[in-house]
Design an enzyme around this catalytic site. Sequence first.
Site, PDB file in Angstrom:
ATOM      1  N   GLY A 217       0.773  -1.183   0.107  1.00 25.44           N
ATOM      2  CA  GLY A 217      -0.040   0.027   0.011  1.00 25.44           C
ATOM      3  C   GLY A 217       0.733   1.327  -0.015  1.00 25.44           C
TER       4      GLY A 217
ATOM      5  N   PRO B  48       4.837  -5.072  -0.593  1.00 22.32           N
ATOM      6  CA  PRO B  48       4.849  -4.123  -1.217  1.00 22.32           C
ATOM      7  C   PRO B  48       4.887  -4.371  -2.710  1.00 22.32           C
ATOM      8  CG  PRO B  48       6.998  -4.373  -0.290  1.00 22.32           C
ATOM      9  CD  PRO B  48       6.145  -5.388   0.335  1.00 22.32           C
TER      10      PRO B  48
ATOM     11  N   ARG C  51      -3.752   2.753 -16.647  1.00 20.83           N
ATOM     12  CA  ARG C  51      -4.012   3.316 -15.365  1.00 20.83           C
ATOM     13  C   ARG C  51      -4.918   4.629 -15.644  1.00 20.83           C
ATOM     14  NH1 ARG C  51      -1.353   4.818 -11.724  1.00 20.83           N
ATOM     15  NH2 ARG C  51      -2.626   3.729 -10.237  1.00 20.83           N
TER      16      ARG C  51
ATOM     17  N   CYS D 284     -10.272   2.783 -30.696  1.00 22.19           N
ATOM     18  CA  CYS D 284     -11.239   3.433 -31.099  1.00 22.19           C
ATOM     19  C   CYS D 284     -12.074   3.772 -29.557  1.00 22.19           C
ATOM     20  CB  CYS D 284     -12.014   2.736 -31.916  1.00 22.19           C
ATOM     21  SG  CYS D 284     -11.259   2.440 -33.407  1.00 22.19           S
ATOM     22  N   GLU D 285     -11.553   4.619 -28.766  1.00 23.56           N
ATOM     23  CA  GLU D 285     -12.550   4.966 -27.716  1.00 23.56           C
ATOM     24  C   GLU D 285     -11.972   6.151 -27.161  1.00 23.56           C
ATOM     25  OE1 GLU D 285     -13.310   2.393 -24.441  1.00 23.56           O
ATOM     26  OE2 GLU D 285     -13.275   0.631 -25.469  1.00 23.56           O
TER      27      GLU D 285
ATOM     28  N   TYR E 196       1.892  -1.952 -12.044  1.00 25.76           N
ATOM     29  CA  TYR E 196       0.245  -2.177 -12.752  1.00 25.76           C
ATOM     30  C   TYR E 196       0.455  -1.701 -14.043  1.00 25.76           C
ATOM     31  CZ  TYR E 196      -0.229  -3.112  -7.697  1.00 25.76           C
ATOM     32  OH  TYR E 196      -0.189  -3.639  -6.461  1.00 25.76           O
TER      33      TYR E 196
HETATM   34  N1  LLP Z   1      -1.146  -7.244  -0.895  1.00 22.97           N
HETATM   35  C1  LLP Z   1      -2.381  -7.486  -1.309  1.00 22.97           C
HETATM   36  C2  LLP Z   1      -3.240  -8.374  -0.754  1.00 22.97           C
HETATM   37  C3  LLP Z   1      -3.035  -6.521  -2.265  1.00 22.97           C
HETATM   38  O1  LLP Z   1      -4.227  -6.914  -2.659  1.00 22.97           O
HETATM   39  C4  LLP Z   1      -1.947  -5.544  -2.886  1.00 22.97           C
HETATM   40  C5  LLP Z   1      -2.627  -4.836  -3.975  1.00 22.97           C
HETATM   41  C6  LLP Z   1      -0.794  -5.479  -2.410  1.00 22.97           C
HETATM   42  C7  LLP Z   1      -0.143  -6.306  -1.570  1.00 22.97           C
HETATM   43  C8  LLP Z   1       0.205  -4.350  -3.120  1.00 22.97           C
HETATM   44  O2  LLP Z   1      -0.307  -3.255  -2.978  1.00 22.97           O
HETATM   45  P1  LLP Z   1       0.872  -2.052  -3.423  1.00 22.97           P
HETATM   46  O3  LLP Z   1       2.000  -2.068  -2.585  1.00 22.97           O
HETATM   47  O4  LLP Z   1       1.120  -2.292  -4.743  1.00 22.97           O
HETATM   48  O5  LLP Z   1       0.167  -0.943  -3.215  1.00 22.97           O
HETATM   49  N2  LLP Z   1      -4.206  -2.002 -10.184  1.00 22.97           N
HETATM   50  C9  LLP Z   1      -4.150  -0.764  -9.238  1.00 22.97           C
HETATM   51  C10 LLP Z   1      -3.786  -1.449  -7.895  1.00 22.97           C
HETATM   52  C11 LLP Z   1      -4.285  -2.561  -7.473  1.00 22.97           C
HETATM   53  C12 LLP Z   1      -3.780  -3.110  -6.115  1.00 22.97           C
HETATM   54  C13 LLP Z   1      -4.211  -4.394  -5.623  1.00 22.97           C
HETATM   55  N3  LLP Z   1      -3.678  -4.775  -4.394  1.00 22.97           N
HETATM   56  C14 LLP Z   1      -3.442   0.277  -9.692  1.00 22.97           C
HETATM   57  O6  LLP Z   1      -2.861   0.225 -10.882  1.00 22.97           O
HETATM   58  O7  LLP Z   1      -3.180   1.359  -8.968  1.00 22.97           O
END
Ligand code: LLP
Length: 442
Positions: A266, A301, A339, A373-374, A402
Amino acid sequence: MSASAARRASSRRSKSPAYSGIDPAGYTPEFSWRGNDLYCEGVRLEEIAARAGTPAYVYSAASITGAYRKLNQALGRQPHTICYSVKANSNLSILRLLARLGSGFDIVSAGELFRLQRAGVDAESIVFSGAGKSRDEIREALRARIGLFNVESAAELEILASEASRSGSRAPAAIRVNPDVEAGGHPHISTGRRSHKFGMDWETALPQYLQYRDSRWIDWRGISAHIGSQILSLTPFRRALTRLARHFRELADSGVKLRYLDFGGGLGVRYSNEKALSPANYAKTITRILRPLRCHLLLEPGRSIIAPAGVLLMRVLYTKENRGKKFVIVDAAMNDFIRPALYDAVHPITPAKRPGGNNNGPKIRVDVVGPVCESGDFFAQDWPLERVSSGDLLVLWGAGAYGFVQTSNYNSRVRPTEVLVEGGSFRLIRRRESLSDLIRGE
Ligand code: LLP
């Protein structure tokens, strides 16, 4: 100006991204200007584009290594394992790089497990999260002897126990608790509220821990939470972890002695104007709360390890103007990087080469758009960009996380190539798809 024209103009203005204009190469040290050219580590981006083609994802190995080490060192003497979240970028070469650094891994599917097995990763270092693990996936992960299942419902726990008993093994398990904390970020990536599908509330989780306390098939090893992504304030982390620590103690008092506290991922990053948390302050907040527990911390992370390490290279196909609005049409599209379309994410875009070699050339506001095409197929709207023309190379920043993992073949476009830079050299870590890849399996 008529009232409706004024409204249109003001709605257009409000869509203009807030952008400080700071050169993104300035806040990602592995990318820098040398004379008139942008470099990733020791390699000119234009040289990569000439050899690998565009669109291309380019990652800096030094940036990934640096981000991993910074967090690892900040956690200091707190016993911990960083379990990189595979979903952020699952390229085999990236996984191998992180495994060499000593990272563990967080997965959410049998596909991610398969990738780690192919990368030769030690299964003990894998934690399995996700609200919808199928019976087959659970069986596969038990067979692989992964380190921890983060269970998200009572029904899943039943399946885990039954599969463990079938295979005659004990399942190492934790419950993912939903700490009911608001954690900023875009609504699509916030996960820690009661209203979200993730985890169990404490009133449900505690009886599950007790019911399986003496089970032959469930081996309680931990408790986990993940409250959301792209979090830019310490407050939600502090609040959620304080709750989790309380649960950890309550369980110990009830005879459920745990080793792991998995606090998910997160940690947010800087894309444009954001002020990212420093890994040092994040780690300090966590270790302060955890010190009395004597637990082993797991972190998952994704973004903070890999987002700043990657850029998307694309070339200008055409420029045009429609009723005063200027468009730069590039050879990448929403299928290559979704994104902006999906989360209104603002990723700076700059040329890879400038006549003056700095970020201060005169700029005009343009929409940078792809060939799909969007109308949702844009990378930036009303973005301040230097004058560019057909064939110019553009850099979209902060694309390491991502990015490639969310590509598709929409409009029957082939997925882009991926390149890893290490010092003065670079190599393809995924070839560009071919037209026959498009119809494979049909
Ligand atoms: N652990 C779990 C259980 C998760 O669901 C996630 C991300 C992470 C760890 C890693 O989180 P991070 O450190 O990357 O914030 N596609 C979206 C992000 C979706 C995140 C989903 N879960 C984007 O492009 O912002």
